[in-house]
Design an enzyme around this catalytic site. Structure first.
Site, PDB file in Angstrom:
ATOM      1  N   GLU A 176      40.165  41.044  36.899  1.00 29.92           N
ATOM      2  CA  GLU A 176      40.262  42.410  36.365  1.00 29.92           C
ATOM      3  C   GLU A 176      39.912  42.344  34.883  1.00 29.92           C
ATOM      4  O   GLU A 176      40.417  41.480  34.163  1.00 29.92           O
ATOM      5  CB  GLU A 176      41.675  42.976  36.525  1.00 29.92           C
ATOM      6  CG  GLU A 176      41.795  44.367  35.870  1.00 29.92           C
ATOM      7  CD  GLU A 176      43.150  45.046  36.060  1.00 29.92           C
ATOM      8  OE1 GLU A 176      44.072  44.408  36.612  1.00 29.92           O
ATOM      9  OE2 GLU A 176      43.273  46.211  35.638  1.00 29.92           O
ATOM     10  N   ASN A 234      38.964  49.111  34.874  1.00 28.69           N
ATOM     11  CA  ASN A 234      39.880  50.256  34.784  1.00 28.69           C
ATOM     12  C   ASN A 234      39.140  51.476  34.260  1.00 28.69           C
ATOM     13  O   ASN A 234      38.444  51.385  33.261  1.00 28.69           O
ATOM     14  CB  ASN A 234      41.027  49.948  33.819  1.00 28.69           C
ATOM     15  CG  ASN A 234      41.957  48.901  34.379  1.00 28.69           C
ATOM     16  OD1 ASN A 234      42.754  49.192  35.266  1.00 28.69           O
ATOM     17  ND2 ASN A 234      41.828  47.681  33.898  1.00 28.69           N
ATOM     18  N   GLU A 266      39.324  50.752  39.194  1.00 29.23           N
ATOM     19  CA  GLU A 266      40.769  51.004  39.302  1.00 29.23           C
ATOM     20  C   GLU A 266      41.110  52.299  38.579  1.00 29.23           C
ATOM     21  O   GLU A 266      40.765  52.470  37.418  1.00 29.23           O
ATOM     22  CB  GLU A 266      41.561  49.839  38.691  1.00 29.23           C
ATOM     23  CG  GLU A 266      41.341  48.532  39.415  1.00 29.23           C
ATOM     24  CD  GLU A 266      42.350  47.461  39.004  1.00 29.23           C
ATOM     25  OE1 GLU A 266      43.233  47.741  38.170  1.00 29.23           O
ATOM     26  OE2 GLU A 266      42.228  46.340  39.528  1.00 29.23           O
ATOM     27  N   ASP A 296      45.550  52.236  41.292  1.00 25.72           N
ATOM     28  CA  ASP A 296      46.284  51.328  40.409  1.00 25.72           C
ATOM     29  C   ASP A 296      47.742  51.776  40.308  1.00 25.72           C
ATOM     30  O   ASP A 296      48.046  52.958  40.502  1.00 25.72           O
ATOM     31  CB  ASP A 296      45.637  51.391  39.018  1.00 25.72           C
ATOM     32  CG  ASP A 296      45.839  50.117  38.220  1.00 25.72           C
ATOM     33  OD1 ASP A 296      46.652  49.276  38.628  1.00 25.72           O
ATOM     34  OD2 ASP A 296      45.172  49.974  37.181  1.00 25.72           O
ATOM     35  N   GLU A 353      50.434  43.050  41.623  1.00 20.55           N
ATOM     36  CA  GLU A 353      50.229  42.810  40.204  1.00 20.55           C
ATOM     37  C   GLU A 353      51.548  42.370  39.573  1.00 20.55           C
ATOM     38  O   GLU A 353      52.588  42.888  39.936  1.00 20.55           O
ATOM     39  CB  GLU A 353      49.794  44.142  39.608  1.00 20.55           C
ATOM     40  CG  GLU A 353      49.391  44.133  38.202  1.00 20.55           C
ATOM     41  CD  GLU A 353      48.831  45.511  37.873  1.00 20.55           C
ATOM     42  OE1 GLU A 353      47.615  45.633  37.819  1.00 20.55           O
ATOM     43  OE2 GLU A 353      49.627  46.450  37.710  1.00 20.55           O
TER      44      GLU A 353
HETATM   45  P1  C2E Z   1      46.986  47.778  34.299  1.00 20.54           P
HETATM   46  O1  C2E Z   1      45.643  48.238  34.754  1.00 20.54           O
HETATM   47  O2  C2E Z   1      48.129  48.030  35.234  1.00 20.54           O
HETATM   48  O3  C2E Z   1      46.816  46.243  33.969  1.00 20.54           O
HETATM   49  C1  C2E Z   1      47.747  45.253  34.273  1.00 20.54           C
HETATM   50  C2  C2E Z   1      48.579  44.915  33.069  1.00 20.54           C
HETATM   51  O4  C2E Z   1      49.656  44.076  33.483  1.00 20.54           O
HETATM   52  C3  C2E Z   1      47.797  44.122  32.016  1.00 20.54           C
HETATM   53  O5  C2E Z   1      48.313  44.473  30.742  1.00 20.54           O
HETATM   54  C4  C2E Z   1      48.192  42.703  32.348  1.00 20.54           C
HETATM   55  O6  C2E Z   1      48.066  41.826  31.257  1.00 20.54           O
HETATM   56  C5  C2E Z   1      49.625  42.879  32.757  1.00 20.54           C
HETATM   57  N1  C2E Z   1      50.074  41.802  33.628  1.00 20.54           N
HETATM   58  C6  C2E Z   1      49.373  41.211  34.626  1.00 20.54           C
HETATM   59  N2  C2E Z   1      50.104  40.275  35.230  1.00 20.54           N
HETATM   60  C7  C2E Z   1      51.310  40.259  34.629  1.00 20.54           C
HETATM   61  C8  C2E Z   1      52.510  39.490  34.822  1.00 20.54           C
HETATM   62  O7  C2E Z   1      52.610  38.618  35.689  1.00 20.54           O
HETATM   63  N3  C2E Z   1      53.551  39.779  34.011  1.00 20.54           N
HETATM   64  C9  C2E Z   1      53.483  40.717  33.042  1.00 20.54           C
HETATM   65  N4  C2E Z   1      54.566  40.928  32.277  1.00 20.54           N
HETATM   66  N5  C2E Z   1      52.377  41.470  32.831  1.00 20.54           N
HETATM   67  C10 C2E Z   1      51.299  41.236  33.617  1.00 20.54           C
HETATM   68  P2  C2E Z   1      47.340  44.924  29.594  1.00 20.54           P
HETATM   69  O8  C2E Z   1      46.113  44.078  29.569  1.00 20.54           O
HETATM   70  O9  C2E Z   1      48.165  45.004  28.369  1.00 20.54           O
HETATM   71  O10 C2E Z   1      46.874  46.370  30.038  1.00 20.54           O
HETATM   72  C11 C2E Z   1      47.763  47.436  30.022  1.00 20.54           C
HETATM   73  C12 C2E Z   1      47.114  48.679  30.574  1.00 20.54           C
HETATM   74  O11 C2E Z   1      46.097  49.183  29.708  1.00 20.54           O
HETATM   75  C13 C2E Z   1      46.415  48.466  31.901  1.00 20.54           C
HETATM   76  O12 C2E Z   1      47.353  48.427  32.905  1.00 20.54           O
HETATM   77  C14 C2E Z   1      45.503  49.673  31.945  1.00 20.54           C
HETATM   78  O13 C2E Z   1      46.215  50.815  32.383  1.00 20.54           O
HETATM   79  C15 C2E Z   1      45.139  49.874  30.494  1.00 20.54           C
HETATM   80  N6  C2E Z   1      43.809  49.320  30.260  1.00 20.54           N
HETATM   81  C16 C2E Z   1      43.472  48.051  29.969  1.00 20.54           C
HETATM   82  N7  C2E Z   1      42.130  47.929  29.838  1.00 20.54           N
HETATM   83  C17 C2E Z   1      41.605  49.158  30.065  1.00 20.54           C
HETATM   84  C18 C2E Z   1      40.273  49.698  30.081  1.00 20.54           C
HETATM   85  O14 C2E Z   1      39.284  49.002  29.887  1.00 20.54           O
HETATM   86  N8  C2E Z   1      40.138  51.037  30.346  1.00 20.54           N
HETATM   87  C19 C2E Z   1      41.198  51.843  30.609  1.00 20.54           C
HETATM   88  N9  C2E Z   1      40.975  53.118  30.871  1.00 20.54           N
HETATM   89  N10 C2E Z   1      42.463  51.357  30.621  1.00 20.54           N
HETATM   90  C20 C2E Z   1      42.672  50.043  30.346  1.00 20.54           C
HETATM   91 CA    CA Z   2      48.404  48.255  37.365  1.00 20.62          CA
HETATM   92 CA    CA Z   3      44.413  48.028  36.423  1.00 19.32          CA
END
Ligand code: C2E
Ligand code: CA
Ligand code: CA
Length: 402
Positions: A176, A234, A266, A296, A353
């Site tokens: 992802e 995403n 997603e 998602d 996830e």
């Molecule tokens: P999301 O799409 O639900 O992404 C999963 C988030 O959970 C990611 O945080 C990831 O680092 C975190 N995660 C994955 N596995 C674990 C785990 O085992 N434990 C814990 N504590 N966390 C885990 P991240 O990278 O901080 O992203 C947060 C949110 O920001 C994403 O949630 C998504 O909604 C948004 N986001 C990130 N990149 C993009 C993008 O390019 N475009 C858009 N529109 N939204 C984005």
């Molecule tokens: Ca998610």
């Molecule tokens: Ca996602």
């Protein structure tokens, strides 16, 4: 920093008038001011909108909106007070609800037995303190829309990749793409600090385009190197509906020679349901071109089931809030189990996830979930670290024992 008891605003939510009066009386006997009282969840939410509430004493079993539903609604409304769960239910049930509250980002102070002793109530109420300042939000002065615009122009917003692996075989299936801001002086900034800002300031489309460009470039490289990894991107559903991302995705895949079959989009929000006709047109077109569509954070929204039944999704992602340590929690487990059955019946691939430990991995594998994404398998990382991660996973991942 102790707030005088008489200044702490307490709300007692309890459908039984007698028990409500007892709690209210006990609270006053401890020197707190007379609490607000609500007989059900709706009344509690209304009071929270009208008054400051520092601590909520919350019954779990109530007619209409029960305590669990109330916690979810509180979390959605951004409630920041402390919550005391008052219940005569079994320990494991109350414990599950406590975890659920934490998973929803609420401050659960603890559990109060029914009937409650004055000592227990005193201890729980005393454990509340004004909340420390919330984590720096997207409105921090340095993360202004103009900074973000410049960051996009300077190429500071880059995709990091988190591996997705098969829960059955441990095989590396895809990644992802998750946005990161590599700030020249502040270091790495997480998406929670700038995606909401991008959405508010009209920069979400340029941001998505920038990530689509870069991650499709990486996907093309992986393909050429003989590793056709699936790539999840995403997208804000709003920009998918309103913007020109749909055409852009199709064109960019053609240009890069990446088959859309490897790309999963997603999406989370319920914007689709609001404009169903147009959404169906766009999503069907994307499906027609071969893109996968993933719902998602399944289980956190209002209209997730509705979305699921009407829109052509191919994948369902179980939200981290349910997945994390689900093997220790009957409530989470029940949610996951029934969601997996539902997904299977609808022919959807399932991705869990937030899998952080072996216990959770084993439990999900037993339940037949297809894929795992979480710290247990690998954290998000820059593209060039993926080969090193993979070598390590092959050597130490759970498939080694298989
Ligand atoms: P999301 O799409 O639900 O992404 C999963 C988030 O959970 C990611 O945080 C990831 O680092 C975190 N995660 C994955 N596995 C674990 C785990 O085992 N434990 C814990 N504590 N966390 C885990 P991240 O990278 O901080 O992203 C947060 C949110 O920001 C994403 O949630 C998504 O909604 C948004 N986001 C990130 N990149 C993009 C993008 O390019 N475009 C858009 N529109 N939204 C984005
Ligand atoms: Ca998610
Ligand atoms: Ca996602």
């Amino acid at each position: 920093m102790n707030t005088p008891r008489a200044e702490i605003a307490i709300l007692v939510v309890e459908d039984n008038p007698f028990q409500r009066k007892v709690l209210s009386h006990q609270t006053r006997a401890l020197g707190y001011r007379a609490p607000l009282e609500a007989g059900d969840g709706e009344a509690a939410l209304t009071l929270c909108q009208q008054h400051r509430v520092d601590i909520m004493l919350c019954d779990l079993r109530m007619p209409g909106m029960d305590g669990m539903a109330l916690l979810r609604r509180l979390s959605l409304s951004g409630f920041r007070g402390g919550i005391i769960l008052a219940s005569a239910l079994k320990d494991d049930v109350v414990e599950a609800v406590r975890r659920m509250g934490h998973a929803y980002g609420l401050r659960v102070l603890g559990r109060l037995d029914k009937p409650a002793s004055l000592g227990q109530l005193a201890g729980l109420l005393a454990s509340w303190g004004p909340q420390e300042a919330p984590p720096a939000a997207a409105s921090d002065p340095f993360v202004a829309a103009e900074d973000l615009r410049l960051a996009l122009a300077r190429g500071e917003i880059v995709p990091w990749y988190q591996p997705k692996v098969s829960l059955r075989t441990g095989e590396w299936l895809g990644v992802e793409a998750l946005a990161r801001w590599q700030h020249p002086t502040l270091g790495l900034i997480a998406p929670a600090r700038f995606i909401p800002l991008a959405e508010e300031s009209g920069l979400i489309d340029p941001l998505s385009e920038c990530l689509i460009e870069q991650s499709l470039g990486d996907a093309a490289n992986w393909h050429q190197a003989g590793r056709p990894l699936r790539l999840a991107i995403n997208l804000s559903s709003h920009s998918l509906i309103e913007g020109r991302l749909c055409d852009l995705l199709i064109a960019r895949c053609q240009l890069r020679g990446v088959t859309p079959k490897l790309i999963t989009l997603e999406v989370t929000e319920s914007a689709f349901v609001r404009d169903l006709g147009h959404s169906l047109e766009l999503l069907s077109r994307l499906r027609m071109h071969g893109f996968g569509l993933s719902i998602d954070d399944f289980g956190t929204g209002y209209s997730s089931l509705q979305q699921l039944s009407q829109l052509p999704f191919t994948e369902l992602k179980l939200d981290r809030g349910f997945v994390d340590r689900c093997h220790q929690d009957p409530v989470r487990l029940a949610i996951i189990e029934s969601t997996l059955i539902l997904a299977r019946k609808m022919g959807l691939r399932t991705v869990a996830e937030g899998v952080e430990d072996k216990g959770t991995w084993d439990q999900l594998a037993r339940l037949g979930c297809d894929e795992c994404q979480g710290y247990y398998a690998g954290r998000p990382m820059p593209a060039d670290q993926l080969p090193g991660w993979h070598a390590d996973w092959l050597a130490n991942g759970p498939d080694r024992q298989a």
